[in-house]
Design an enzyme around this catalytic site. Structure first.
Site, PDB file in Angstrom:
ATOM      1  N   THR A 117      42.308  35.573  38.233  1.00 33.95           N
ATOM      2  CA  THR A 117      42.415  35.769  39.677  1.00 33.95           C
ATOM      3  C   THR A 117      40.981  35.780  40.176  1.00 33.95           C
ATOM      4  OG1 THR A 117      44.442  37.035  39.368  1.00 33.95           O
ATOM      5  CG2 THR A 117      43.280  37.432  41.408  1.00 33.95           C
ATOM      6  N   SER A 160      52.860  42.130  42.093  1.00 36.03           N
ATOM      7  CA  SER A 160      51.476  41.820  41.761  1.00 36.03           C
ATOM      8  C   SER A 160      50.699  43.099  41.495  1.00 36.03           C
ATOM      9  CB  SER A 160      50.822  41.063  42.925  1.00 36.03           C
ATOM     10  OG  SER A 160      49.426  40.931  42.740  1.00 36.03           O
ATOM     11  N   GLY A 183      44.654  40.645  36.188  1.00 35.96           N
ATOM     12  CA  GLY A 183      46.031  41.022  35.919  1.00 35.96           C
ATOM     13  C   GLY A 183      46.235  42.501  36.178  1.00 35.96           C
TER      14      GLY A 183
END
Length: 570
Positions: free
Chosen positions: A380, A451, A473
């Protein structure tokens, strides 16, 4: 002229200088992979071009939301491992008057989605769940940026997209880290012709200093520049994406794309000692879990324990264990489930839960407590922006796995996410890897998957104190937690607070993962003696943050764990 405090490849400097020509009287932009301190405006992101573009937007009169949009589009060009227009994410905004809001542009399941869609011949398939066209969620990034601009932007939309359009069309200098990343990916990309063509030189690896040109992506960005969100969710781009879905057996249609809407949501708020916490609500679990852990830890004198001591680590692990158990039990898309955020983030609940933590003795995480949720990828990216008026923006967005699904849309030039992997794989399936969670996080039409992204803003005495976030994560939540603790409880300077070693526990598997060097072998033995299982890791998170120092100056801190992370200030 941009001042560069640590060298970047010459080709990067050329591409940056071509983006805009500021008047000689304009304030100088300082671009560095080290700490940058300024009193006016700051951007910290994962690639120098993106930070440069954001800083230029600020210098030319745009606000922090404008700069965040421009940075996000730039990272879609320069940081393909996670930067995206084919994924989604979250934005937290704090305005100069102290009010705040959040924007949810998390991907959605397509209309055809159902809880058993990841089965193959009646059995759960990891390949279908994570590495197929069925793993792609309806992208949200462009809709999120368009909503942010519509409600809170001040600059002209084309001016925010055009720099990235030119970066894609004319190319940018490939860094050492990007070259190595693309080289590692070439064998996997061979199964995805459009990706192989876009990210290799006729099958050869890009080298440091090469110019990466992405003509198809430039054309897509031009449509977004000229047509706004319609340039992505309707017309040519939508047709190309839908055609790729048909070719690969995916379920996203032009109707799915046209129906997608980003959402504005109330932030999760909490307090920790004298600080206010503003973070992301569900469908992100980040803000809820962060505030719950801070509430638990507020009952202890952490500073007296010593930073990263065995005793300190014990209480961190036990707080993490309980917050992640609650994450698995309760959290999901609030449009589809009743999520008890107020209770989980209350001081009363923390007081109740804290009584279950024993001094010097580890608890045991049991799968019998609740079914567990699927793992999340660490790929990410987070970036932070503050403008001269004090507006602060924290953005975390992602493709899920590194390079998402590996699928580049032919003719459109952007990678697609594999976010459907954040839904539970099959109703009732539980295995030792922890693939399944609560019923609320199963795939359903237009539901957003859970998420851990945790874009967060800290406030002290009514004044902005920090903009924090990270990829990683599920480790994201614990990375943000420890940066807050480093600043608040241990008074660490900004760079030290970001660079300090971190640890992670997520309830299941029942093991604490410590960054190498976090504590001595002797201290690790003491921690194990309390009943904790320990594993070691090389890196946790990449937190590109902005802090406000005692003089009111902005301090941009690129995480030293990232060789491309860059602060841009003026």
């Amino acid at each position: 002229m941009t001042q560069l405090l640590r060298a970047v490849p010459t080709s990067v400097l050329v591409s940056l200088s071509a983006l805009a020509c500021a008047p000689e009287s304009a304030p100088e932009i300082v671009l560095s992979r080290d700490v940058v301190t300024t009193g006016t405006g700051m951007v910290v992101s994962a690639y120098p071009d993106a930070s440069e573009i954001g800083a230029r937007v600020l210098r030319e009169g745009g606000n922090a939301v404008d700069a965040a949009i421009a940075v996000g589009f730039a990272l879609a060009v320069t940081h393909p491992v996670a930067g995206n227009i084919g994924g989604g994410g979250f934005m937290v905004i704090r305005f100069p008057d102290g009010s705040a809001t959040t924007l949810d542009f998390r991907e959605k399941a397509p209309l055809k989605a159902h809880p058993e869609m990841f089965l193959e011949d009646g059995a759960y398939s990891y390949q279908v769940h994570h590495r197929s066209h069925l793993a792609v969620g309806v992208p949200g990034t462009v809709a999120g940026f368009a909503l942010a601009h519509e409600k809170y932007g001040s600059a002209a939309w084309p001016d925010l997209v055009d720099p990235s359009t030119r970066l894609a069309r004319d190319g940018f200098g490939v860094s050492e880290r990007l070259a190595a990343s693309l080289e590692r990916m070439l064998p996997a990309f061979q199964d995805y012709p459009a990706s192989y063509a876009q990210f290799s030189k006729d099958g050869a690896s890009y080298e440091v200093g090469d110019t990466l040109i992405q003509a198809d992506l430039a054309a897509t960005l031009e449509r977004i520049r000229d047509q706004g969100r319609d340039g992505f969710y309707t017309g040519t781009t939508a047709r190309l994406l839908a055609e790729e879905m048909v070719r690969g057996g995916g379920w996203i249609t032009e109707e799915d794309l046209a129906r997608y809407q980003a959402r504005e949501r109330e932030p999760v708020r909490g307090t920790y000692r004298e600080f206010e916490i503003i973070s992301m609500p569900p469908p992100s679990s980040g803000g809820t879990a962060l505030v719950e852990m801070l509430n638990l830890l507020e009952g202890y004198d952490l500073a007296a324990m010593g930073h990263n001591s065995p005793e300190y680590a014990h209480y961190l692990i036990e707080s993490m264990r309980r917050a992640f158990r609650d994450r698995a039990t309760f959290l999901a898309d609030p449009d589809f489930a009743d999520v008890p955020v107020a209770r989980l983030t209350s001081k009363a609940y923390a007081n109740e839960v804290r009584t279950t933590i024993q001094a010097g003795a580890a608890s045991v995480s049991s799968p019998a407590d609740v079914q567990v949720v699927p793992p999340e990828s660490s790929e990410t990216t987070h970036y932070s922006v503050v403008d001269g008026n004090g507006m602060a923006v924290a953005v975390t967005y992602t493709l899920e796995g590194g390079y998402g699904s590996y699928i580049t849309v032919p003719g459109a030039g952007f990678l697609l996410n594999n976010e459907m992997g954040d839904f539970n794989g099959q109703p009732g399936l539980t295995d030792t890897r922890g693939l399944i969670g609560t019923d609320a996080n199963l795939a359903r039409p237009e539901q957003r998957m859970l998420s851990s992204m945790t874009p967060t803003i800290l406030v002290r005495g009514g004044e902005l104190a920090a903009v924090i976030g990270s990829p990683g994560g599920r480790t994201i939540i614990n990375t943000v937690l420890q940066i807050v603790l480093n600043r608040v409880d241990f008074g660490q300077p900004p760079l030290e607070a970001v660079s300090a070693k971190r640890l992670h526990h997520q309830w299941l598997p029942d093991a604490a993962r410590l960054e190498a060097g976090l504590m001595s072998d002797a201290d690790a033995m003491l921690l194990e003696g309390m009943g904790h299982e320990i594993a070691w890791s090389q890196r946790q998170g990449i937190a590109h943050c902005i802090f406000v120092d005692d003089f009111g100056r902005l301090v941009g801190v690129p995480d030293p764990r990232d060789s491309d992370g860059t602060a841009g200030g003026y």
